[in-house]
Write a protein that holds these residues in place. Structure first.
Motif, PDB file in Angstrom:
ATOM      1  N   MET A  71       0.824  -1.198   0.000  1.00 33.23           N
ATOM      2  CA  MET A  71       0.000   0.000   0.000  1.00 33.23           C
ATOM      3  C   MET A  71       0.869   1.263   0.000  1.00 33.23           C
ATOM      4  O   MET A  71       0.463   2.275  -0.545  1.00 33.23           O
ATOM      5  CB  MET A  71      -0.942  -0.015   1.196  1.00 33.23           C
ATOM      6  CG  MET A  71      -1.835   1.206   1.261  1.00 33.23           C
ATOM      7  SD  MET A  71      -3.000   1.102   2.609  1.00 33.23           S
ATOM      8  CE  MET A  71      -4.332   2.013   1.930  1.00 33.23           C
ATOM      9  N   GLU A  72       2.053   1.166   0.604  1.00 31.14           N
ATOM     10  CA  GLU A  72       2.887   2.357   0.691  1.00 31.14           C
ATOM     11  C   GLU A  72       3.305   2.852  -0.698  1.00 31.14           C
ATOM     12  O   GLU A  72       3.410   4.056  -0.916  1.00 31.14           O
ATOM     13  CB  GLU A  72       4.123   2.100   1.553  1.00 31.14           C
ATOM     14  CG  GLU A  72       4.898   3.369   1.830  1.00 31.14           C
ATOM     15  CD  GLU A  72       5.886   3.241   2.968  1.00 31.14           C
ATOM     16  OE1 GLU A  72       6.886   3.948   2.917  1.00 31.14           O
ATOM     17  OE2 GLU A  72       5.654   2.445   3.885  1.00 31.14           O
ATOM     18  N   ASN A  73       3.514   1.927  -1.645  1.00 38.33           N
ATOM     19  CA  ASN A  73       3.872   2.354  -3.000  1.00 38.33           C
ATOM     20  C   ASN A  73       2.775   3.187  -3.631  1.00 38.33           C
ATOM     21  O   ASN A  73       3.058   4.178  -4.311  1.00 38.33           O
ATOM     22  CB  ASN A  73       4.190   1.147  -3.888  1.00 38.33           C
ATOM     23  CG  ASN A  73       5.607   0.663  -3.696  1.00 38.33           C
ATOM     24  OD1 ASN A  73       6.446   1.368  -3.173  1.00 38.33           O
ATOM     25  ND2 ASN A  73       5.867  -0.552  -4.120  1.00 38.33           N
ATOM     26  N   SER A  74       1.512   2.797  -3.430  1.00 45.19           N
ATOM     27  CA  SER A  74       0.415   3.576  -4.004  1.00 45.19           C
ATOM     28  C   SER A  74       0.315   4.943  -3.337  1.00 45.19           C
ATOM     29  O   SER A  74      -0.013   5.930  -3.996  1.00 45.19           O
ATOM     30  CB  SER A  74      -0.910   2.823  -3.901  1.00 45.19           C
ATOM     31  OG  SER A  74      -1.313   2.671  -2.557  1.00 45.19           O
ATOM     32  N   ILE A  75       0.616   5.009  -2.052  1.00 46.34           N
ATOM     33  CA  ILE A  75       0.599   6.296  -1.357  1.00 46.34           C
ATOM     34  C   ILE A  75       1.688   7.200  -1.931  1.00 46.34           C
ATOM     35  O   ILE A  75       1.434   8.366  -2.226  1.00 46.34           O
ATOM     36  CB  ILE A  75       0.790   6.120   0.163  1.00 46.34           C
ATOM     37  CG1 ILE A  75      -0.442   5.462   0.768  1.00 46.34           C
ATOM     38  CG2 ILE A  75       1.070   7.451   0.835  1.00 46.34           C
ATOM     39  CD1 ILE A  75      -0.310   5.131   2.225  1.00 46.34           C
ATOM     40  N   ILE A  76       2.870   6.651  -2.103  1.00 45.30           N
ATOM     41  CA  ILE A  76       3.982   7.437  -2.651  1.00 45.30           C
ATOM     42  C   ILE A  76       3.622   7.945  -4.039  1.00 45.30           C
ATOM     43  O   ILE A  76       3.837   9.124  -4.354  1.00 45.30           O
ATOM     44  CB  ILE A  76       5.285   6.606  -2.681  1.00 45.30           C
ATOM     45  CG1 ILE A  76       5.726   6.238  -1.269  1.00 45.30           C
ATOM     46  CG2 ILE A  76       6.388   7.351  -3.432  1.00 45.30           C
ATOM     47  CD1 ILE A  76       6.057   7.414  -0.375  1.00 45.30           C
ATOM     48  N   LYS A  77       3.065   7.090  -4.875  1.00 42.48           N
ATOM     49  CA  LYS A  77       2.681   7.508  -6.228  1.00 42.48           C
ATOM     50  C   LYS A  77       1.631   8.614  -6.185  1.00 42.48           C
ATOM     51  O   LYS A  77       1.705   9.577  -6.948  1.00 42.48           O
ATOM     52  CB  LYS A  77       2.169   6.314  -7.033  1.00 42.48           C
ATOM     53  CG  LYS A  77       3.260   5.357  -7.423  1.00 42.48           C
ATOM     54  CD  LYS A  77       2.712   4.164  -8.177  1.00 42.48           C
ATOM     55  CE  LYS A  77       3.828   3.172  -8.444  1.00 42.48           C
ATOM     56  NZ  LYS A  77       3.351   1.974  -9.113  1.00 42.48           N
ATOM     57  N   ASN A  78       0.657   8.475  -5.298  1.00 39.78           N
ATOM     58  CA  ASN A  78      -0.381   9.508  -5.182  1.00 39.78           C
ATOM     59  C   ASN A  78       0.185  10.825  -4.665  1.00 39.78           C
ATOM     60  O   ASN A  78      -0.227  11.894  -5.112  1.00 39.78           O
ATOM     61  CB  ASN A  78      -1.518   9.024  -4.293  1.00 39.78           C
ATOM     62  CG  ASN A  78      -2.408   8.032  -4.989  1.00 39.78           C
ATOM     63  OD1 ASN A  78      -2.511   8.025  -6.211  1.00 39.78           O
ATOM     64  ND2 ASN A  78      -3.063   7.186  -4.225  1.00 39.78           N
ATOM     65  N   ILE A  79       1.130  10.756  -3.737  1.00 40.35           N
ATOM     66  CA  ILE A  79       1.766  11.976  -3.245  1.00 40.35           C
ATOM     67  C   ILE A  79       2.557  12.630  -4.376  1.00 40.35           C
ATOM     68  O   ILE A  79       2.502  13.849  -4.552  1.00 40.35           O
ATOM     69  CB  ILE A  79       2.675  11.686  -2.024  1.00 40.35           C
ATOM     70  CG1 ILE A  79       1.838  11.209  -0.836  1.00 40.35           C
ATOM     71  CG2 ILE A  79       3.478  12.928  -1.642  1.00 40.35           C
ATOM     72  CD1 ILE A  79       2.646  10.656   0.324  1.00 40.35           C
ATOM     73  N   CYS A  80       3.269  11.819  -5.153  1.00 36.60           N
ATOM     74  CA  CYS A  80       4.023  12.353  -6.304  1.00 36.60           C
ATOM     75  C   CYS A  80       3.090  13.095  -7.252  1.00 36.60           C
ATOM     76  O   CYS A  80       3.418  14.198  -7.717  1.00 36.60           O
ATOM     77  CB  CYS A  80       4.719  11.221  -7.063  1.00 36.60           C
ATOM     78  SG  CYS A  80       6.137  10.501  -6.219  1.00 36.60           S
ATOM     79  N   ASN A  81       1.949  12.501  -7.526  1.00 37.04           N
ATOM     80  CA  ASN A  81       0.995  13.127  -8.446  1.00 37.04           C
ATOM     81  C   ASN A  81       0.401  14.408  -7.878  1.00 37.04           C
ATOM     82  O   ASN A  81       0.275  15.408  -8.582  1.00 37.04           O
ATOM     83  CB  ASN A  81      -0.128  12.149  -8.806  1.00 37.04           C
ATOM     84  CG  ASN A  81       0.365  11.014  -9.672  1.00 37.04           C
ATOM     85  OD1 ASN A  81       1.366  11.130 -10.366  1.00 37.04           O
ATOM     86  ND2 ASN A  81      -0.340   9.897  -9.622  1.00 37.04           N
TER      87      ASN A  81
END
Length: 68
Positions: free
Chosen positions: A1-11
């Motif tokens: 789940m942390e990868n999806s959070i990081i990607k969403n923060i990047c976006n």
């Protein structure tokens, strides 16, 4: 789940993964400090989501991190 959070923060923040991880770590650190002071509220986790440009759907992530 942390990868999806990081990607969403990047976006949402227009930053790279390293910066996104730093932002996330800062928010978690802040929430832990509030928890240690017995001053943590649900709204603080909602604010962390808002600060990172995330939906409140990520509040359970913060709850899990803080309970570990």
């Amino acid at each position: 789940m942390e990868n999806s959070i990081i990607k969403n923060i990047c976006n949402s923040c227009s930053c790279n993964e390293t910066e996104a991880q730093e932002y996330l770590d800062d928010e978690i650190r802040n929430l832990r400090e509030l928890r240690d002071l017995n001053d943590l509220r649900y709204e603080d986790m909602e604010q962390a989501c808002a600060d990172l440009g995330l939906e409140n759907d990520y509040v359970p992530y913060f709850i899990n991190v803080l309970s570990a």
